[in-house]
Each structure stands twice: as C-alpha cells, then as structure tokens.
Scaffold this active site. Structure first.
Site, mmCIF file in Angstrom:
data_model
loop_
_atom_site.group_PDB
_atom_site.id
_atom_site.type_symbol
_atom_site.label_atom_id
_atom_site.label_comp_id
_atom_site.label_asym_id
_atom_site.label_seq_id
_atom_site.Cartn_x
_atom_site.Cartn_y
_atom_site.Cartn_z
ATOM 1 N N VAL A 2 0.844 -1.189 0.000
ATOM 2 C CA VAL A 2 0.000 0.000 0.000
ATOM 3 C C VAL A 2 0.883 1.244 0.000
ATOM 4 O O VAL A 2 1.811 1.350 0.802
ATOM 5 C CB VAL A 2 -0.936 0.026 1.230
ATOM 6 C CG1 VAL A 2 -1.690 1.356 1.308
ATOM 7 C CG2 VAL A 2 -1.911 -1.140 1.181
ATOM 8 N N ASP A 35 10.728 -5.089 8.550
ATOM 9 C CA ASP A 35 9.702 -4.833 9.553
ATOM 10 C C ASP A 35 9.545 -6.121 10.362
ATOM 11 O O ASP A 35 10.498 -6.902 10.451
ATOM 12 C CB ASP A 35 8.386 -4.407 8.875
ATOM 13 C CG ASP A 35 7.401 -3.750 9.840
ATOM 14 O OD1 ASP A 35 7.671 -2.634 10.291
ATOM 15 O OD2 ASP A 35 6.362 -4.368 10.137
ATOM 16 N N ALA A 74 4.488 4.151 2.850
ATOM 17 C CA ALA A 74 4.020 2.906 2.240
ATOM 18 C C ALA A 74 4.202 1.784 3.247
ATOM 19 O O ALA A 74 4.856 1.948 4.284
ATOM 20 C CB ALA A 74 4.790 2.605 0.959
ATOM 21 N N LYS A 75 3.632 0.633 2.951
ATOM 22 C CA LYS A 75 3.844 -0.554 3.772
ATOM 23 C C LYS A 75 3.521 -1.782 2.941
ATOM 24 O O LYS A 75 2.673 -1.733 2.043
ATOM 25 C CB LYS A 75 2.954 -0.536 5.017
ATOM 26 C CG LYS A 75 3.530 -1.326 6.182
ATOM 27 C CD LYS A 75 4.694 -0.574 6.824
ATOM 28 C CE LYS A 75 5.238 -1.307 8.044
ATOM 29 N NZ LYS A 75 6.278 -0.516 8.727
ATOM 30 N N GLY A 76 4.209 -2.877 3.262
ATOM 31 C CA GLY A 76 3.958 -4.133 2.576
ATOM 32 C C GLY A 76 3.859 -5.267 3.567
ATOM 33 O O GLY A 76 4.309 -5.152 4.715
#
Length: 422
Positions: free
Chosen positions: A60, A146, A105-107
C-alpha cells in the site's frame, strides 16, 4: 468489553482530531484518508516437499506528496489490508514528523515465517518482489525490514529487483546487509531512536533521572531488544521485558546483555526457558500492568486497549511499536494523566537511517557509524522539540502534537502541488 477497533479506523480518528486542532476543513486533508494505491497479490510458492502453496501479499502506498513512498515489509500470519493501510499512513506521518523527504508505504505477506524453511522463505520473498515490482523502485517506493523480516530478506529483494533491471540497484531497499550497500547503524536505528526519545521525554517531564527510572520493554526483537540494551547501557533500570514466549520481571533490574545473548543462542530465539536469580516469570499482560516508571511497547499494534489501559502503572508510555495503543486505550491513559509519546515520533529512527542509507546508495557514498548516529540524534531531538512545541501550543497530548506537525507538512505539500488535473 471494550470496542474492537481496527488500526485503520484508529488512524482515521486521530487524523480527524488533529486536523480539527489545526483548523483545517475536511477538503484540506481528505486525500490523506485514502491511500494512493492498494495492491493485493497472490504468491504461489513451491514448497520443499513439491507441493504448491499460495500466500496473500500486499503493498500500500499512502502518500507520495513529499517524495518517494517508504515503508517496511512484514511477514505475519494475521496481517490484513486494513493493517497495511494503517501502517502505510503512519509511515507518511512518521516521515513528515522527522521532516525527511519521503511519503508513506507498507507491505506484508500473510504467512508464519517460522513454518517455512530458509529455501521456502527465499522463494516466497523473490516471488513477492516480482509481484510488486511494477510499483517499487528507488524513486518510487523503497521497502525496508519490519516484523519478521531482516537484512537477508532485503538482500533477496534487492537482488530480485536488480535481476529484472539488468544492473545492481542497491537503492531499491534499505536495511540491507552492509556488503551490498547497507548503512552502518541501520539495524540498531529504530531501537536507538526509541532510546533517544525515552531519555528526552524523561528530561522534558522532569521525572527523577539516572538509574532510579524503572523501564519495562514489551518485545525483545530488533526494536525492543536494542532499545532495552541502550537504555540499560545509559543507566536506566530495566525491570521487565517480554517476547512471544512470555516475560520476566525483577524490581532490582534485569541483565539485558545476558538475556539478549540467551535469545541469540537459544534454538527458539526467544526467552523461553531463561532463568536468573530474582527474575519472576510474567505474561505480556502482566508486563503492561507492571510496576515501572516508563512502559515501552515494542511488539505489535493494539497492546494497550480499553480493556487494560486502566491497569497501566507507568508514568510515561513511549511507543516503540507501530500502533500499540488503541484510541480507547489512549483516551483512558490521557484521562489518567499518563503521557504517551506516539509511534510516529518514538520509532522514527529506523526510517531516518533508512533515508541516510538511501542517500548513500544513490550518491555512492559511505558514512561511518558515528556520523550516522550523530545525525540521527540531531534529527530525533529536533523532532521531539517541534512536537512538544505543537503540544504546548494547543495544550494537548504528544500524539496530537506529532500529528499536527505531520499533517501540517503533508497538507502544505499537497496544496503546493495541487490536484492533477485541475
């Protein structure tokens, strides 16, 4: 029973409240309520036994108004799109709070990595990279480690992206091994940033200083373990720590160096089975409620909720994890007069040093670790000062102060750039 919030709803509630404090109309910040892109992918992986399993993957991108998107990738069996959307938004706010030129953003991949072999984990990572390849890149979106991901996994992502491009592209990810463009000090950066903010908050609040300050740290991974070690090294008394296997409490202080050594050398890489004189085994729930001065949650989101916030005995909470306090939990702590330094400030050290790594990659530079740590401290202290000033200007909380600083910068960038097309 407290209402069950999802993390994206938490983010939206705080966003609305901070925007109102700034006197903004919804039209000024409505774009921040909606991620720019949401990508969901299927990841087929050939397992070691010859079978094929399909995993869900996400990436995202919340905002690119202030620069390329930036955010980690987590591997966890309970992750979903709402969680990834919230984490992406928090990354936008985090980068804006510390004033580095990134968006958020992040995944994530919905998987329990402990159940995969190393070969399966590598195949999963490389296929996930291929699936999100169209939207990542050193000038588009730069992933990082992360929860349950590390430098080795970033190396696989960097190599996969580079193979598709026919050349080495170290700037596509940060948190890489040093040998392929990683930055000295990056692996400790988030925990170091937490330590800096804990010490500055103690000073700001006029709490009794030195070894008399008792600290409890939830989570002993890359963030909590490093933060606990650095706080221990600078004289704080760490009275409680925990990980997924449970925790330990000792009012006289724990030997953090010995505990981290035990975790590194144990088969499970957890505290399971650890023993030491004076240590009492406790649960994660008991750690939240333990007798301490500073509580530092460094595990997952939604740890301090409406159900347990009234049990917190700490005089200060510093959020090392992303979103560890629900909106309801936050309201209870505020009413009880317990200040909470939010995640978007407290754990921003990782993205700050990721920015340093990215700068070194794209400019082909190498900085030594002391230079990195010195610059990190300067940025974290400046950000704390700006957040404290915003907090004082509206007589509000640290969380609202941090969000006001972030939203003001994000809204200004969007206003300057305008809406395309007009």
């Amino acid at each position: 029973m407290a209402k069950a919030y999802n993390p994206y709803e938490n983010m939206l509630e705080v966003l609305d409240e901070a925007a109102k404090m700034l006197g903004l109309e919804e039209n000024d910040y409505i774009a921040l309520k909606h991620p720019e892109r949401e990508l969901k992918v299927s990841i087929p992986v050939k397992m070691d036994d010859g079978s094929v399993e399909v995993f869900d993957g996400y990436r995202v991108q919340h905002s690119s108004s202030r620069g390329p998107c930036k955010g980690g990738i987590r591997y966890h069996q309970e992750v979903d799109m709402d969680e990834v959307k919230a984490l992406a938004a928090w990354m936008s706010f985090k980068c804006a709070v510390v004033n580095i030129p990134y968006g958020g953003a992040k995944g994530a991949v919905k998987v329990d990595p402990r159940k995969l072999s190393k070969a399966e984990l590598e195949r999963l990572t490389r296929r996930y990279t291929a699936m999100i390849l169209p939207i990542i890149g050193p000038e588009r979106d730069i992933p990082a480690p992360d929860v349950n991901t590390n430098a080795e996994i970033m190396g696989w992502i960097m190599d996969t992206y580079s193979m598709f491009n026919g050349r080495a592209v170290p700037g596509v990810v940060t948190g890489k091994p040093i040998e392929i463009g990683g930055a000295l000090g990056r692996s400790e950066a988030t925990g170091r940033g937490v330590m800096i903010i804990v010490n500055e908050a103690i000073k700001y609040l006029g709490m009794h200083d030195g070894g008399d300050v008792r600290v409890a740290v939830q989570g002993m991974g890359n963030v909590g373990g490093v933060a606990a070690q650095l706080l221990h090294d600078c004289g704080r008394k760490i009275v409680a720590v925990s990980d997924i296997s449970g925790g330990y409490y000792n009012p006289e202080g724990l030997d953090i160096t010995a505990m981290r050594k035990y975790i590194a050398e144990s088969d499970s890489h957890t505290l399971e089975g650890y023993t030491a004189p004076g240590c009492r085994k406790i649960s994660n729930a008991e750690l939240i409620a333990c007798d301490c001065d500073v509580l530092v949650p460094c595990a997952l989101q939604n740890q301090i909720t409406g159900d347990n916030a009234d049990t917190v005995k700490a005089k200060l909470v510093v959020e090392g994890a992303n979103g560890p306090t629900t909106v309801e939990g936050d309201e209870i702590l505020n009413k009880r007069g317990i200040p909470v330094v939010p995640d978007i400030l407290a754990n921003a050290g990782g993205v700050v040093v990721s920015y340093f790594e990215w700068v070194q990659n794209i400019q082909r530079l190498i900085w030594d670790e002391s230079q990195t740590n010195e610059m990190l401290e300067g940025i974290m202290l400046r950000a704390f000062k700006e957040v404290a000033e915003a907090k004082e200007s509206k007589n509000t909380t640290f969380r609202m102060g941090a969000h006001m600083v972030a939203i003001k910068r994000l809204v200004a960038a969007k206003k300057i750039r305008g809406i395309f097309p007009n």
